[in-house]
Design a protein around this motif. Sequence first.
Motif, PDB file in Angstrom:
ATOM      1  N   HIS A 205     -11.380  39.686  32.093  1.00  0.00           N
ATOM      2  CA  HIS A 205     -10.936  40.779  32.962  1.00  0.00           C
ATOM      3  C   HIS A 205     -11.484  40.664  34.379  1.00  0.00           C
ATOM      4  N   GLU A 206     -12.699  40.125  34.509  1.00  0.00           N
ATOM      5  CA  GLU A 206     -13.368  40.189  35.802  1.00  0.00           C
ATOM      6  C   GLU A 206     -13.348  38.886  36.602  1.00  0.00           C
ATOM      7  N   VAL A 207     -13.587  37.751  35.959  1.00  0.00           N
ATOM      8  CA  VAL A 207     -13.848  36.554  36.757  1.00  0.00           C
ATOM      9  C   VAL A 207     -13.131  35.292  36.304  1.00  0.00           C
ATOM     10  N   SER A 208     -12.378  35.348  35.232  1.00  0.00           N
ATOM     11  CA  SER A 208     -11.688  34.145  34.768  1.00  0.00           C
ATOM     12  C   SER A 208     -10.647  33.710  35.801  1.00  0.00           C
ATOM     13  N   PRO A 209     -10.204  32.454  35.757  1.00  0.00           N
ATOM     14  CA  PRO A 209      -9.240  31.974  36.760  1.00  0.00           C
ATOM     15  C   PRO A 209      -7.971  32.819  36.860  1.00  0.00           C
ATOM     16  N   PHE A 210      -7.540  33.386  35.759  1.00  0.00           N
ATOM     17  CA  PHE A 210      -6.308  34.174  35.765  1.00  0.00           C
ATOM     18  C   PHE A 210      -6.577  35.680  35.665  1.00  0.00           C
ATOM     19  N   ALA A 211      -7.812  36.093  35.996  1.00  0.00           N
ATOM     20  CA  ALA A 211      -8.184  37.503  35.865  1.00  0.00           C
ATOM     21  C   ALA A 211      -7.229  38.452  36.594  1.00  0.00           C
ATOM     22  N   PRO A 212      -6.810  38.165  37.844  1.00  0.00           N
ATOM     23  CA  PRO A 212      -5.891  39.101  38.513  1.00  0.00           C
ATOM     24  C   PRO A 212      -4.570  39.272  37.762  1.00  0.00           C
ATOM     25  N   LEU A 213      -4.019  38.177  37.243  1.00  0.00           N
ATOM     26  CA  LEU A 213      -2.766  38.263  36.490  1.00  0.00           C
ATOM     27  C   LEU A 213      -2.973  38.987  35.167  1.00  0.00           C
ATOM     28  N   LEU A 214      -4.079  38.674  34.494  1.00  0.00           N
ATOM     29  CA  LEU A 214      -4.352  39.310  33.202  1.00  0.00           C
ATOM     30  C   LEU A 214      -4.521  40.815  33.372  1.00  0.00           C
ATOM     31  N   ARG A 215      -5.174  41.219  34.465  1.00  0.00           N
ATOM     32  CA  ARG A 215      -5.325  42.654  34.725  1.00  0.00           C
ATOM     33  C   ARG A 215      -3.983  43.284  35.069  1.00  0.00           C
ATOM     34  N   ALA A 216      -3.212  42.597  35.885  1.00  0.00           N
ATOM     35  CA  ALA A 216      -1.930  43.156  36.353  1.00  0.00           C
ATOM     36  C   ALA A 216      -0.964  43.398  35.205  1.00  0.00           C
ATOM     37  N   PHE A 217      -0.965  42.490  34.232  1.00  0.00           N
ATOM     38  CA  PHE A 217      -0.033  42.617  33.110  1.00  0.00           C
ATOM     39  C   PHE A 217      -0.689  43.263  31.880  1.00  0.00           C
ATOM     40  N   GLY A 218      -1.888  43.777  32.056  1.00  0.00           N
ATOM     41  CA  GLY A 218      -2.553  44.474  30.959  1.00  0.00           C
ATOM     42  C   GLY A 218      -2.932  43.584  29.793  1.00  0.00           C
ATOM     43  N   LEU A 219      -3.122  42.286  30.071  1.00  0.00           N
ATOM     44  CA  LEU A 219      -3.424  41.331  29.001  1.00  0.00           C
ATOM     45  C   LEU A 219      -4.928  41.164  28.780  1.00  0.00           C
ATOM     46  N   ALA A 220      -5.727  41.735  29.641  1.00  0.00           N
ATOM     47  CA  ALA A 220      -7.185  41.709  29.467  1.00  0.00           C
ATOM     48  C   ALA A 220      -7.720  43.102  29.750  1.00  0.00           C
ATOM     49  N   LYS A 221      -8.420  43.659  28.813  1.00  0.00           N
ATOM     50  CA  LYS A 221      -8.944  45.016  28.955  1.00  0.00           C
ATOM     51  C   LYS A 221     -10.464  44.978  28.997  1.00  0.00           C
ATOM     52  N   ARG A 222     -11.014  45.827  29.852  1.00  0.00           N
ATOM     53  CA  ARG A 222     -12.471  45.923  29.908  1.00  0.00           C
ATOM     54  C   ARG A 222     -13.004  46.430  28.578  1.00  0.00           C
ATOM     55  N   PRO A 223     -14.207  46.009  28.194  1.00  0.00           N
ATOM     56  CA  PRO A 223     -14.828  46.602  27.003  1.00  0.00           C
ATOM     57  C   PRO A 223     -14.993  48.109  27.185  1.00  0.00           C
ATOM     58  N   THR A 224     -14.811  48.852  26.134  1.00  0.00           N
ATOM     59  CA  THR A 224     -14.996  50.306  26.159  1.00  0.00           C
ATOM     60  C   THR A 224     -16.386  50.645  25.626  1.00  0.00           C
ATOM     61  N   ILE A 225     -16.780  51.888  25.752  1.00  0.00           N
ATOM     62  CA  ILE A 225     -18.083  52.300  25.225  1.00  0.00           C
ATOM     63  C   ILE A 225     -18.100  52.157  23.710  1.00  0.00           C
ATOM     64  N   GLU A 226     -16.951  52.376  23.079  1.00  0.00           N
ATOM     65  CA  GLU A 226     -16.866  52.199  21.622  1.00  0.00           C
ATOM     66  C   GLU A 226     -17.080  50.735  21.240  1.00  0.00           C
ATOM     67  N   ASP A 227     -16.536  49.820  22.052  1.00  0.00           N
ATOM     68  CA  ASP A 227     -16.756  48.387  21.812  1.00  0.00           C
ATOM     69  C   ASP A 227     -18.241  48.058  21.874  1.00  0.00           C
ATOM     70  N   LEU A 228     -18.895  48.541  22.917  1.00  0.00           N
ATOM     71  CA  LEU A 228     -20.309  48.223  23.105  1.00  0.00           C
ATOM     72  C   LEU A 228     -21.160  48.833  21.993  1.00  0.00           C
ATOM     73  N   GLN A 229     -20.821  50.033  21.579  1.00  0.00           N
ATOM     74  CA  GLN A 229     -21.562  50.657  20.489  1.00  0.00           C
ATOM     75  C   GLN A 229     -21.398  49.873  19.195  1.00  0.00           C
ATOM     76  N   GLU A 230     -20.169  49.458  18.917  1.00  0.00           N
ATOM     77  CA  GLU A 230     -19.931  48.688  17.701  1.00  0.00           C
ATOM     78  C   GLU A 230     -20.675  47.358  17.752  1.00  0.00           C
TER      79      GLU A 230
END
Length: 432
Positions: free
Chosen positions: A79-104
């Motif tokens: 989501h943040e720094v990969s070579p295709f991060a802007p495209l992945l964010r734009a098309f919703g293909l990469a999502k930031r971790p949520t608080i539930e993810d981090l807790q799990e």
Amino acid sequence: MTTPAPAAFDRQGEQDDTARIDAAIGSFVREFGVTASLHLESCVRCGLCADACHFRITTGDPKYTPIRKLEPLRRAYLHEVSPFAPLLRAFGLAKRPTIEDLQEWQELLYDSCTMCGRCTTACPMGIDIAELVKVSRHGMFKAGLVPERLALMDRTARQWGSTATPGEDLPDILAEVAAEHGVTIPCDLERADILVTAAPAELGEHTKSLADAAKILNRIGARWTMHSAGFDASNIGFNNGDLELQERLTRSLIDTAVKIGATTVLLPECGHAYGAARWEAAKWYGQALPVRIIHMTEFLDELLADGRIRVHPIGETATFHDPCQIVRRGGLETAARRVLAALGFELRELQDHGTAGFCCGGGGGVVSNQRAAPLRHKVFELKRQQIEATGAKRFVTSCGQCRITLEMGAKHASWDKRTESLLELVADNLAH
């Protein structure tokens, strides 16, 4: 408004969920250099790491597959720094971790990973999964999402410089240990050649190990000391992901050694002390270290090889548990075996030994994390079966933390096999 964390997960501080996520991801991003990025891009999902992990093997649960423990880190990378991060964010293909993810993932990163590195050696792509778990812990600590038992130890070390005792109490503790075991333990000498450090257990239930180190050092006429300004080598910051504390604890050892003119820092029988001080210390200084840092196993091996000490042969069968941070991650496989040979043991290797050995199940802070006890007990059963299969009379290791974990497992399983210290065996069998 923050979402309450599930009861199985702990949190520290008053940050809201958004701040916790930002803190974790900010930490992750700072770690995304070339090496970490290449590793995260390289996974081919072959599953070989699953067959290397003692937690996955003993539970049969696929959630403990090592590479899965890196999922929040991988998602942050995409989501943040990969070579295709802007495209992945734009098309919703990469999502930031949520608080539930981090807790799990708190359980996966702290309860069911000892950073033993067995998965790393199994990976055909050379991904250092254990190192990336450590990177993930840096972010979890910043987010205040560490198991409370470990967080308590962190706070204690920040206050005292040790999880065991304040430095100001060390002289009295050493005086008591010296009197109990009949040895001389110098403390706070202004000049010495060797600065000797300890693990917390050596100042408590395993004082014989500390006394035996003193016995050997005194036998060879070493000019050595322990010092209240830097004595605890275990480094809870290394395990927790608290980089600030890790640096502070490491510097306390090396700077104290330099202050007293010591050329050597001698580490105790402790695995993560070896990782934190021997392999990571230089990054805090940006140059070659001004002292040599050596593990007790290396020290004993060198003394025997140089003829500075001799030992009476025991002449019995023994098997050996290879501590992960000392052997697989640290390279001291043959050193320990040379010491065992000098002691006259007939070594009967475990089915999985050396760099392929299974972890004790308690490294990386897991032994101090009470809620992880059921997982530790499952791993102990795997170890117990391998030990019994050798038919060896004695069972030896060179890590105090492994020893504690194995003793706890034996007590839970009502197993009467004693775990013995390599250091103590040498001290008990010194020849004149």
